[in-house]
Design a protein around this motif. Sequence first.
Motif, PDB file in Angstrom:
ATOM      1  N   THR A   1       0.834  -1.122  -0.040  1.00  0.00           N
ATOM      2  CA  THR A   1      -0.136   0.011  -0.076  1.00  0.00           C
ATOM      3  C   THR A   1       0.775   1.320   0.231  1.00  0.00           C
ATOM      4  OG1 THR A   1       0.000   0.041   2.280  1.00  0.00           O
ATOM      5  CG2 THR A   1      -1.732  -1.299   1.188  1.00  0.00           C
ATOM      6  N   TYR A   2       0.433   2.407  -0.351  1.00  0.00           N
ATOM      7  CA  TYR A   2       0.942   3.617  -0.497  1.00  0.00           C
ATOM      8  C   TYR A   2       1.608   4.110   1.013  1.00  0.00           C
ATOM      9  CZ  TYR A   2       0.181   4.407  -5.523  1.00  0.00           C
ATOM     10  OH  TYR A   2       0.061   4.284  -6.700  1.00  0.00           O
ATOM     11  N   PRO A   3       2.523   4.436   1.245  1.00  0.00           N
ATOM     12  CA  PRO A   3       3.068   5.157   2.740  1.00  0.00           C
ATOM     13  C   PRO A   3       2.004   6.148   2.931  1.00  0.00           C
ATOM     14  CG  PRO A   3       4.859   4.561   1.371  1.00  0.00           C
ATOM     15  CD  PRO A   3       3.693   4.635   0.442  1.00  0.00           C
ATOM     16  N   LYS A   4       1.466   6.302   4.312  1.00  0.00           N
ATOM     17  CA  LYS A   4       0.694   7.556   4.623  1.00  0.00           C
ATOM     18  C   LYS A   4       1.733   8.566   5.537  1.00  0.00           C
ATOM     19  CE  LYS A   4      -3.564   4.916   5.101  1.00  0.00           C
ATOM     20  NZ  LYS A   4      -4.791   4.445   5.826  1.00  0.00           N
ATOM     21  N   GLN A   5       1.363   9.953   5.128  1.00  0.00           N
ATOM     22  CA  GLN A   5       2.282  10.546   5.912  1.00  0.00           C
ATOM     23  C   GLN A   5       2.123  10.641   7.512  1.00  0.00           C
ATOM     24  OE1 GLN A   5       4.293  12.944   4.528  1.00  0.00           O
ATOM     25  NE2 GLN A   5       3.717  12.292   2.570  1.00  0.00           N
ATOM     26  N   ALA A   6       1.023  10.202   8.008  1.00  0.00           N
ATOM     27  CA  ALA A   6       0.960   9.743   9.501  1.00  0.00           C
ATOM     28  C   ALA A   6       1.799   8.588  10.044  1.00  0.00           C
ATOM     29  CB  ALA A   6      -0.691   9.484   9.843  1.00  0.00           C
ATOM     30  N   ASP A   7       1.990   7.593   9.054  1.00  0.00           N
ATOM     31  CA  ASP A   7       2.889   6.553   9.319  1.00  0.00           C
ATOM     32  C   ASP A   7       4.251   6.626   8.969  1.00  0.00           C
ATOM     33  OD1 ASP A   7       0.469   5.575  10.436  1.00  0.00           O
ATOM     34  OD2 ASP A   7      -0.149   4.547   8.638  1.00  0.00           O
ATOM     35  N   ALA A   8       4.877   7.764   8.978  1.00  0.00           N
ATOM     36  CA  ALA A   8       6.095   8.098   8.235  1.00  0.00           C
ATOM     37  C   ALA A   8       7.111   7.274   8.849  1.00  0.00           C
ATOM     38  CB  ALA A   8       6.359   9.551   8.197  1.00  0.00           C
ATOM     39  N   GLU A   9       7.089   6.963  10.364  1.00  0.00           N
ATOM     40  CA  GLU A   9       8.133   6.407  11.044  1.00  0.00           C
ATOM     41  C   GLU A   9       7.987   4.848  10.947  1.00  0.00           C
ATOM     42  OE1 GLU A   9       7.917   7.850  14.992  1.00  0.00           O
ATOM     43  OE2 GLU A   9       8.387   9.899  14.442  1.00  0.00           O
ATOM     44  N   THR A  10       6.998   4.365  10.300  1.00  0.00           N
ATOM     45  CA  THR A  10       6.583   2.893  10.236  1.00  0.00           C
ATOM     46  C   THR A  10       6.960   2.485   8.879  1.00  0.00           C
ATOM     47  OG1 THR A  10       4.840   3.036  11.512  1.00  0.00           O
ATOM     48  CG2 THR A  10       4.797   1.072  10.386  1.00  0.00           C
ATOM     49  N   GLU A  11       7.880   1.450   8.823  1.00  0.00           N
ATOM     50  CA  GLU A  11       8.376   0.730   7.587  1.00  0.00           C
ATOM     51  C   GLU A  11       6.963   0.192   6.728  1.00  0.00           C
ATOM     52  OE1 GLU A  11      11.061   0.573   6.028  1.00  0.00           O
ATOM     53  OE2 GLU A  11      12.312   2.115   7.436  1.00  0.00           O
ATOM     54  N   PRO A  12       6.771   0.394   5.580  1.00  0.00           N
ATOM     55  CA  PRO A  12       5.539  -0.122   4.771  1.00  0.00           C
ATOM     56  C   PRO A  12       6.194  -1.700   4.617  1.00  0.00           C
ATOM     57  CG  PRO A  12       7.078   1.243   3.477  1.00  0.00           C
ATOM     58  CD  PRO A  12       7.647   1.546   4.871  1.00  0.00           C
ATOM     59  N   GLU A  13       5.196  -2.516   4.372  1.00  0.00           N
ATOM     60  CA  GLU A  13       5.078  -3.973   4.144  1.00  0.00           C
ATOM     61  C   GLU A  13       5.452  -3.819   2.678  1.00  0.00           C
ATOM     62  OE1 GLU A  13       2.327  -8.072   3.931  1.00  0.00           O
ATOM     63  OE2 GLU A  13       1.597  -6.063   4.710  1.00  0.00           O
ATOM     64  N   ILE A  14       6.529  -4.796   2.449  1.00  0.00           N
ATOM     65  CA  ILE A  14       7.151  -4.939   1.215  1.00  0.00           C
ATOM     66  C   ILE A  14       6.481  -5.912   0.427  1.00  0.00           C
ATOM     67  CG2 ILE A  14       9.140  -5.630  -0.421  1.00  0.00           C
ATOM     68  CD1 ILE A  14       9.208  -2.881   0.491  1.00  0.00           C
ATOM     69  N   SER A  15       5.942  -5.721  -0.942  1.00  0.00           N
ATOM     70  CA  SER A  15       5.275  -6.626  -1.706  1.00  0.00           C
ATOM     71  C   SER A  15       6.162  -7.041  -2.853  1.00  0.00           C
ATOM     72  CB  SER A  15       3.688  -6.432  -1.889  1.00  0.00           C
ATOM     73  OG  SER A  15       3.192  -7.201  -2.959  1.00  0.00           O
ATOM     74  N   LEU A  16       6.379  -8.333  -3.106  1.00  0.00           N
ATOM     75  CA  LEU A  16       7.109  -8.975  -4.133  1.00  0.00           C
ATOM     76  C   LEU A  16       6.374  -8.611  -5.460  1.00  0.00           C
ATOM     77  CD1 LEU A  16       8.696 -12.104  -2.812  1.00  0.00           C
ATOM     78  CD2 LEU A  16       9.786  -9.947  -3.276  1.00  0.00           C
ATOM     79  N   SER A  17       5.052  -9.003  -5.481  1.00  0.00           N
ATOM     80  CA  SER A  17       4.003  -8.936  -6.713  1.00  0.00           C
ATOM     81  C   SER A  17       4.097  -7.381  -7.150  1.00  0.00           C
ATOM     82  CB  SER A  17       2.677  -9.551  -6.038  1.00  0.00           C
ATOM     83  OG  SER A  17       3.082 -10.628  -6.188  1.00  0.00           O
ATOM     84  N   ALA A  18       3.747  -6.662  -6.094  1.00  0.00           N
ATOM     85  CA  ALA A  18       3.734  -5.286  -6.289  1.00  0.00           C
ATOM     86  C   ALA A  18       4.700  -4.641  -6.797  1.00  0.00           C
ATOM     87  CB  ALA A  18       3.276  -4.372  -5.081  1.00  0.00           C
ATOM     88  N   THR A  19       6.238  -5.173  -6.359  1.00  0.00           N
ATOM     89  CA  THR A  19       7.548  -4.643  -7.081  1.00  0.00           C
ATOM     90  C   THR A  19       7.631  -5.168  -8.314  1.00  0.00           C
ATOM     91  OG1 THR A  19       8.241  -4.894  -5.025  1.00  0.00           O
ATOM     92  CG2 THR A  19       9.968  -4.915  -6.657  1.00  0.00           C
ATOM     93  N   ALA A  20       7.006  -6.207  -8.768  1.00  0.00           N
ATOM     94  CA  ALA A  20       7.095  -6.962  -9.937  1.00  0.00           C
ATOM     95  C   ALA A  20       6.244  -6.137 -11.125  1.00  0.00           C
ATOM     96  CB  ALA A  20       7.021  -8.214 -10.243  1.00  0.00           C
ATOM     97  N   GLU A  21       4.950  -5.912 -10.499  1.00  0.00           N
ATOM     98  CA  GLU A  21       4.099  -5.176 -11.317  1.00  0.00           C
ATOM     99  C   GLU A  21       4.263  -3.709 -11.532  1.00  0.00           C
ATOM    100  OE1 GLU A  21       0.946  -8.298  -9.033  1.00  0.00           O
ATOM    101  OE2 GLU A  21       0.849  -6.075  -8.562  1.00  0.00           O
ATOM    102  N   THR A  22       4.996  -2.993 -10.492  1.00  0.00           N
ATOM    103  CA  THR A  22       5.276  -1.611 -10.855  1.00  0.00           C
ATOM    104  C   THR A  22       6.486  -1.526 -11.709  1.00  0.00           C
ATOM    105  OG1 THR A  22       4.375  -1.288  -8.317  1.00  0.00           O
ATOM    106  CG2 THR A  22       5.691   0.607  -9.470  1.00  0.00           C
ATOM    107  N   ALA A  23       7.555  -2.487 -11.458  1.00  0.00           N
ATOM    108  CA  ALA A  23       8.540  -2.494 -12.570  1.00  0.00           C
ATOM    109  C   ALA A  23       8.115  -2.829 -14.082  1.00  0.00           C
ATOM    110  CB  ALA A  23       9.621  -3.654 -12.265  1.00  0.00           C
TER     111      ALA A  23
END
Length: 446
Positions: free
Chosen positions: A212-234
């Motif tokens: 999911t897109y990182p939210k400004q309110a959660d700037a200190e929280t590491e977003p969950e990496i998605s291998l599928s989203a990484t491939a699709e975005t590439a």
Amino acid sequence: MKKKVRLSVCIICLLLFNACAALPGQENRTGDVSFKQDTLGLTPDFSYEVKEQKPNILIDREGYLPDEKKTAFFIGNDIVGEFYIKEETTGETVYQGVISGTNASIGEEAVSTGDFSAFLEEGNFVIYHEKLGYSYPFTIGKNVYDNVLIRLANLLKTYPYTQVSESAYTLSNVMMTKEIYKDFEPDRVFIQNAMRRLLEAQDEKTGAFPLTYPKQADAETEPEISLSATAETAGVLAQYVFNFKDTDPEFCAECLRAAQKAFAYIEKYRGNISTDSWYFAATQLYRATGGYRYRTAIAEYDSISEASRTISEYDYTILADIAYLSTSYTTDFKRCNAIMERYLDRAQEISLNSLRENFYVLKNADTMSEKELLEDMMILGIVNYVLSGREYAGIQQNYIHYFFGINAQRRNLLTETGDDGTQETLQDDITKVSEFIFVMGNVLGR
């Protein structure tokens, strides 16, 4: 004794007469008698919901182009004779047609048809039959589908995207529509802004993308990496490079670097993601660069058995195949033929089984998901494009009519929920909207 009996009979007759006079619907009701009913302290509630009766004359709720084939469907037994097209506001009859029987049915009710292709007048109308009454109103006009496309395009721009994969798939469909239908011009500012938002979500160190897109309110929280989203975005970043490298070279260079970095990340974990996702990334990067590593990745994908392949939520296989078929770099001739044979066989099967008896669509269309129906229509569009013909555009048009009201539910699937309110509309899912835009582009000959 006789007098007592006569008196009793008279009393009974008087009582019966007064009771009859008080029955509902009689002329001699007395209006000066007040009846008091015990309500147990509750306020009587006479409100109730009257369920809307849907017409048994089915038409495309969005409308028709003036010169296209136009058919109305009449649901009911022993429906014969003429039907009439009336101007919506005045009720004036402007066309008369004849109903034809078919072998089709919905449950125990027969389905008949009425062709009004010869009616070319533009405006707003309803269809009337003496036994069935009126249809929903509809429009005939040159801009009917253009207006639908404008609405859908506005949805693309205003939709609150939260999932990276959702954005990637939507953008890929929009750009594929541009590639195939040259007159289709998506909003370049929207696409570029969406690409910039994707780039901002990329992890600088690894090149990976979050689910999911990182939210400004959660700037200190590491977003969950998605291998599928990484491939699709590439893949979608490389697709942007292919489409806009001549008109937006600086930004395309940035997108290409990000795509290559993301692909390098997923190469390490290829066995843990859906195979269609990294196949999509490999074909788009190969088409954009001609790089040997991406060609090798495609060959590795081909080495995987059909049974071992895994499919992501959106299934990028079609988008990957069309990218491979349209690349200007060296391709495997046998592989291209195999892809086209597979799609030609599928298109032929859809064509042969799209029956007049079932609104000119597949016999089991009512039991198929919208995703499955849209996939069928996308395949017809791709085959039309590759063959440079219009053979299957008419079938796609029948499917559009199906989505817009000519279905057993009598529902505009684009905008109306089901009777129980639980079924989503097509426009509630932005990825389906992007697929539908592709299909409408083909029907309009763009």
